[in-house]
Design a protein around this motif. Structure first.
Motif: not given
Length: 581
Positions: A387, A450, A453, A486, A549, A552-553
């Protein structure tokens, strides 16, 4: 030698010629010897060491912690502003010298690489030098980097001054702020974090216009010298960085009523433990007593010494002795954990050469750094590192390339400076609000993290398509909101996922991954720009990395289950071993 018996425990003092007395304080199942004058029924003033077991040491959650927050604000205001100021401060110089976009990207990317890699060695450096020394030295080094950059003979010299020197100094100073502030707060951690975040954003707001103004008034050389002088003021903020052990507060544990059978069993266990401790008491002769004074003599020589008060007496009501009147300022920067693990590292051989001691210190730093990297075995940490790598690389490279893209589109440096400042204002507001809201249990920190992002990547895709300045400013405002949502939860999310005790190694390992990301993504962005002759394609590539990012969370729940299964297996193995025995 004088022997005094207190409840079955034997305490031995040196001869009357010695002024300092040695008292053994049991903490975390180990002994730490410190010079002490003992006073009856006084509380322990040495941070982190308790005389009784009915309390628990907790962060101050205020008090001196607010001065630490002020120190992080000062450093965050002055040092991180060099990131958004890079394009404004050096663009004219690099263009006049004929530097290519690839060279510019390499200068910026190597600086970001070293900046982030320094977070990995910050914790070992703190253990060797202390919080304040590390903060002051790193601030001075960053200031020197900008001062000598004013006399740069060619663009390649910036690899040494800006990339290397400022990368080392700024990386350590900023990492120091992120690591020390959460240690001072528990319930008010979000509010304290918002103070530091406000400093970062205000530096981004004020920095570009100030850099532009200084260039107009004093030229490249004068502006760079003044920026270096301003950065030197961050030493003031580093002076507030006391070890948290100095300011821990003791909270009394609530009394718990036990059944009569359990209480009798507990008393029996305590009696056995006290009996074993009494039998293991070591009696010292005179020669041994003189040797016992050597550790403190060496410690006093290296750390500045400890000063004890005058008359003292021994409490005969309890066998536990406490440090009552130690001058805390004389302790220097020695954390309690450091005293316990390696109380007197130079006692065994007082004739060691300075070069040998330096090499041993360097080896300890390397071992500590390597140990912190082992936390990457956790998939949760790997996701946090991914991230940070994708997000920060896209974010900083976008901020760096905006002035160049706007100048290529016919805009002035003043327009680009105002776009960056507007995004920084929105960044400031979101960081403060989000950090403060994180103290409330109902606030969904991960969802907000998130969403930042997603918003950031969408604005990066949109910005190259816009022509009018007002829409560009509006898009940069949205970009700042995404960054704030973020970054306001950056370290708080690490604590939420991995715990406070793992913050330093997690932050270092994440920064290690981010550093290598800058080394790869930055030159790649410059290569794309030189190959396509288009800033738009470069910005879209950066938006794609930020979007990764967010994607991928979604792997975090699976990573959490994996770590839980591995922890369960590790707990089951000792149980099986004990059952066999």
């Amino acid at each position: 030698m004088t022997e005094l018996h207190d409840g079955g425990s034997k305490v031995i003092f040196p001869s009357s010629a010695s002024v300092d007395k040695i008292v053994k304080v049991e903490n975390m199942s180990k002994s730490v010897e410190l010079p002490h004058d003992i006073n009856d029924n006084e509380k322990c003033r040495d941070a982190g060491l308790n005389s009784d077991g009915d309390g628990e040491m907790r962060p101050p959650d205020g008090g001196w912690g607010w001065l630490v927050a002020l120190g992080t604000f000062i450093i965050s205001l002055l040092i991180p502003m060099i990131m958004p100021c890079f394009g404004v401060l050096f663009s004219h110089y690099l263009i006049e010298e004929g530097a290519t976009s690839t060279t510019t990207a390499w200068i910026f990317s190597v600086q970001c690489f070293i900046w982030n890699i320094m977070a990995l060695v910050t914790r070992p450096l703190i253990g060797e030098l202390g919080w304040r020394k590390v903060g002051i030295l790193s601030s001075v080094l960053t200031s020197i980097a900008f001062v000598i950059s004013a006399f740069s003979p060619c663009p390649e010299f910036l690899f040494f001054s800006i990339s290397l020197l400022s990368g080392i100094g700024a990386g350590i100073a900023v990492s120091l702020c992120f690591i020390i502030l959460p240690l001072y707060f528990d319930r008010k951690r979000g509010v304290a974090n918002s103070i530091m975040m406000a400093g970062i954003c205000m530096g981004q707001i004020v920095g570009p216009p100030v850099a532009r103004f200084l260039q107009d008034e004093y030229g490249f050389k004068g502006a760079t010298l003044i920026i270096g002088a301003l950065i030197l003021n961050s030493c003031v903020g580093a002076c507030f960085f006391h070890p948290v052990e100095w300011h821990l507060k003791k909270t009394r544990r609530e009394a718990v009523s036990l059944p009569q059978e359990d209480e009798a069993l507990l008393c029996e266990q305590n009696a056995k433990r006290n009996s074993a401790a009494s039998n293991s008491q070591i009696s010292c002769n005179e020669s041994k007593g003189d040797q016992d004074l050597m550790p403190f003599a060496m410690l006093k020589k290296q750390r500045g010494g400890l000063h004890s008060a005058e008359a003292s007496s021994i409490s005969r009501n309890s066998s536990s002795l406490c440090i009552s009147t130690i001058d805390i300022a004389g302790v220097g920067t020695i954390p309690v954990s450091e005293l316990i693990e390696e109380p007197y590292p130079y006692v065994q051989d007082s004739n060691r050469s300075s070069s040998f001691c330096i090499s041993k210190t360097f080896l300890r730093i390397v071992r500590g750094t390597a140990k912190d990297l082992t936390i990457l075995r956790s998939p949760r940490v790997c996701i946090l590192a991914l991230n940070g790598t994708c997000f920060l690389n896209g974010y900083f490279n976008f901020m760096m390339i905006v002035p160049f893209a706007m100048q290529a589109a016919g805009r002035s440096l003043e327009d680009s400076a105002w776009c960056i400042s507007i995004s920084s204002i929105c960044n400031l507001l979101l960081r403060v609000v989000v950090s403060s809201l994180s103290d409330f249990p109902r606030f969904n920190k991960r969802a907000c993290y998130v969403s930042g992002f997603v918003v950031t990547s969408l604005t990066m895709f949109t910005f190259p398509l816009l022509v009018e300045l007002r829409w560009q400013i509006l898009t940069m405002a949205g970009f700042g909101c995404g960054i704030g949502a973020t970054m306001g939860l950056y370290t708080i999310t690490m604590i939420d996922v991995m715990g406070l005790d793992s913050l330093a190694p997690v932050f270092g390992a994440t920064s290690f991954a981010v550093a290598f990301g800058f080394l790869c993504f930055g030159p790649m962005i410059g290569f794309i720009r030189d190959l396509t002759r288009s800033y738009a394609i470069s910005m879209w590539a950066m938006g794609g990395t930020v979007l990764c990012s967010a994607l991928s969370w979604f792997l975090m729940p699976a990573a959490t289950r994996y770590d839980q299964r591995r922890a369960d297996k590790q707990h089951q193995q000792p149980e099986k071993t004990n059952s066999k025995i």
